[in-house]
Design a protein around this motif. Structure first.
Motif, PDB file in Angstrom:
ATOM      1  N   CYS A  28       0.819  -1.212   0.000  1.00  0.00           N
ATOM      2  CA  CYS A  28       0.000   0.000   0.000  1.00  0.00           C
ATOM      3  C   CYS A  28       0.854   1.263   0.000  1.00  0.00           C
ATOM      4  O   CYS A  28       0.355   2.341   0.311  1.00  0.00           O
ATOM      5  CB  CYS A  28      -0.950  -0.006   1.194  1.00  0.00           C
ATOM      6  N   SER A 128      -3.356   2.389  -2.443  1.00  0.00           N
ATOM      7  CA  SER A 128      -3.085   3.794  -2.731  1.00  0.00           C
ATOM      8  C   SER A 128      -3.560   4.113  -4.144  1.00  0.00           C
ATOM      9  O   SER A 128      -3.398   3.311  -5.062  1.00  0.00           O
ATOM     10  CB  SER A 128      -1.575   4.074  -2.618  1.00  0.00           C
ATOM     11  N   THR A 166      -2.821   9.358  -2.691  1.00  0.00           N
ATOM     12  CA  THR A 166      -3.514   9.464  -1.405  1.00  0.00           C
ATOM     13  C   THR A 166      -3.803   8.077  -0.881  1.00  0.00           C
ATOM     14  O   THR A 166      -4.099   7.157  -1.654  1.00  0.00           O
ATOM     15  CB  THR A 166      -4.816  10.286  -1.543  1.00  0.00           C
ATOM     16  N   GLN A 167      -3.684   7.910   0.441  1.00  0.00           N
ATOM     17  CA  GLN A 167      -3.919   6.597   1.021  1.00  0.00           C
ATOM     18  C   GLN A 167      -4.173   6.712   2.514  1.00  0.00           C
ATOM     19  O   GLN A 167      -3.804   7.700   3.151  1.00  0.00           O
ATOM     20  CB  GLN A 167      -2.717   5.683   0.795  1.00  0.00           C
ATOM     21  N   ARG A 168      -4.825   5.694   3.039  1.00  0.00           N
ATOM     22  CA  ARG A 168      -4.947   5.531   4.484  1.00  0.00           C
ATOM     23  C   ARG A 168      -3.763   4.699   4.926  1.00  0.00           C
ATOM     24  O   ARG A 168      -3.648   3.523   4.562  1.00  0.00           O
ATOM     25  CB  ARG A 168      -6.261   4.836   4.847  1.00  0.00           C
ATOM     26  N   LYS A 170      -1.111   2.497   7.100  1.00  0.00           N
ATOM     27  CA  LYS A 170      -1.204   1.503   8.164  1.00  0.00           C
ATOM     28  C   LYS A 170       0.117   0.765   8.264  1.00  0.00           C
ATOM     29  O   LYS A 170       0.945   0.802   7.341  1.00  0.00           O
ATOM     30  CB  LYS A 170      -2.346   0.529   7.899  1.00  0.00           C
ATOM     31  N   ARG A 187      -3.476   5.441  14.173  1.00  0.00           N
ATOM     32  CA  ARG A 187      -4.282   5.759  12.997  1.00  0.00           C
ATOM     33  C   ARG A 187      -3.552   6.832  12.212  1.00  0.00           C
ATOM     34  O   ARG A 187      -2.983   7.754  12.803  1.00  0.00           O
ATOM     35  CB  ARG A 187      -5.684   6.227  13.402  1.00  0.00           C
ATOM     36  N   THR A 189      -3.166   8.858   8.019  1.00  0.00           N
ATOM     37  CA  THR A 189      -3.435   9.036   6.598  1.00  0.00           C
ATOM     38  C   THR A 189      -2.281   9.841   6.013  1.00  0.00           C
ATOM     39  O   THR A 189      -1.566  10.548   6.737  1.00  0.00           O
ATOM     40  CB  THR A 189      -4.753   9.784   6.329  1.00  0.00           C
ATOM     41  N   ARG A 190      -2.096   9.755   4.694  1.00  0.00           N
ATOM     42  CA  ARG A 190      -1.026  10.522   4.081  1.00  0.00           C
ATOM     43  C   ARG A 190      -1.351  10.827   2.628  1.00  0.00           C
ATOM     44  O   ARG A 190      -2.083  10.105   1.961  1.00  0.00           O
ATOM     45  CB  ARG A 190       0.316   9.788   4.171  1.00  0.00           C
ATOM     46  N   ASN A 191      -0.788  11.943   2.156  1.00  0.00           N
ATOM     47  CA  ASN A 191      -0.845  12.339   0.755  1.00  0.00           C
ATOM     48  C   ASN A 191       0.582  12.626   0.297  1.00  0.00           C
ATOM     49  O   ASN A 191       1.380  13.190   1.061  1.00  0.00           O
ATOM     50  CB  ASN A 191      -1.711  13.585   0.560  1.00  0.00           C
ATOM     51  N   TYR A 225      -1.503  11.728  11.916  1.00  0.00           N
ATOM     52  CA  TYR A 225      -1.409  10.516  12.724  1.00  0.00           C
ATOM     53  C   TYR A 225      -1.846  10.791  14.157  1.00  0.00           C
ATOM     54  O   TYR A 225      -1.887  11.942  14.607  1.00  0.00           O
ATOM     55  CB  TYR A 225       0.031   9.976  12.725  1.00  0.00           C
TER      56      TYR A 225
END
Length: 311
Positions: A28, A128, A166-168, A170, A187, A189-191, A225
């Protein structure tokens, strides 16, 4: 009824498919392997590809010590965890893996030539979603079937790209990382924005046989985060959760790739190298950590060229 021979062949085949599916599902990470050349997709053409690679980052490798793995295992099996320096290190390791994990990467991609000098594409990396475009500022824009005047072996091409992912985020499904997450409840998320400057030298007219490509890359990442543990204590007081934090950092790198094949099908081995100072990150219990490191991204892919069909 299925024959014993058929069952003996089908079982290992299904096991292989399941293993590959599991590998891809874990991939991912936003792709940073640069497999493009300086020549964009000619107008009206499609390029379809698949890439498999490895994201090998020094920051998480440095954190994955035997002592840390033991601390993660003990914390995961405890009903109450006292906040110590080991707890700080567990958080730093979790962040290092979210920022730049050590794991395989894979993507399926498609590109289309919109107009001369400009194409656009989409990549799906099993977690992603990536959109990108590329503008060619140097070199001819013909095809192997209809090369522009002057196109030949050694002709130089140049382009600049723009990629947004973009993705969540983990943690990868490694045993000790699962232990860490069960304690910290991370938890994130990132771009990611990536800008490659690409130069290439054609092998054959209009990359008929392929190309040698090289260049520089700038990337910028935005990360959100937080930690929400339910069994970490400082003395007799439960440590409160860390609310959502926002950070961003830049990466700088270079790459080299070789595209080799003939007209419609190509194999593309590539390697990219990045350096990034991730910066300072807030942790639980008013602690913080600083991270930096180098990342190597070797990959190999295949590309199918679908030329524009004309009457």
């Amino acid at each position: 009824m299925t024959s014993p021979l058929l069952r003996s062949v089908a079982r290992p085949l299904l096991a292989t498919v399941a293993a590959v599916a599991g590998l891809l599902a874990a991939s991912c990470t936003a792709p940073r392997a640069i497999v493009a050349t300086g020549k964009v997709t000619p107008q009206g053409e499609f390029r379809v590809g698949y890439n498999q690679g490895l994201n090998l980052a020094s920051a998480p490798i440095a954190k994955a010590t035997g002592a840390l793995k033991e601390a993660a295992s003990q914390a995961a099996s405890s009903s109450k965890v006292d906040y110590t320096d080991a707890t700080t290190q567990l958080q730093a390791a979790a962040l290092a893996y979210v920022l730049d994990p050590v794991q395989t990467t894979a993507d399926i991609n498609v590109r289309y030539g919109i107009v001369p000098h400009l194409d656009a594409g989409f990549k799906y990396t099993f977690g992603s979603y990536v959109f990108d475009t590329q503008y060619q500022f140097l070199g001819p824009v013909g095809t192997p079937e209809n090369p522009d005047r002057g196109a030949a072996t050694g002709t130089m091409y140049g382009s600049i790209g723009l990629q947004f992912a973009t993705q969540r985020a983990k943690l990868p499904s490694f045993a000790f990382l699962s232990d860490i997450n069960s304690v910290l409840n991370l938890r994130a998320t990132r771009n990611d924005l990536l800008i490659p400057l690409i130069f290439s030298n054609s092998l054959g007219p209009e990359e008929e046989i392929g190309a040698i490509s090289y260049g520089l890359v700038y990337a910028h990442s935005w990360v959100s985060y937080g930690f929400a543990p339910d069994k970490i204590y400082s003395g007799s007081v439960k440590v409160p959760e860390l609310p959502l934090q926002r950070r961003n950092f830049s990466s700088f790198g270079g790459f080299l790739n070789l595209k080799i094949g003939y007209r419609y099908f190509y194999v593309i081995p590539a390697v990219s190298v990045f350096y990034q100072n991730y910066g300072d990150f807030a942790l639980l219990n008013n602690q913080s950590t600083s991270l930096s490191g180098v990342t190597f991204v070797p990959s190999i892919g295949v590309q199918l060229r679908i030329p524009k069909f004309t009457n």
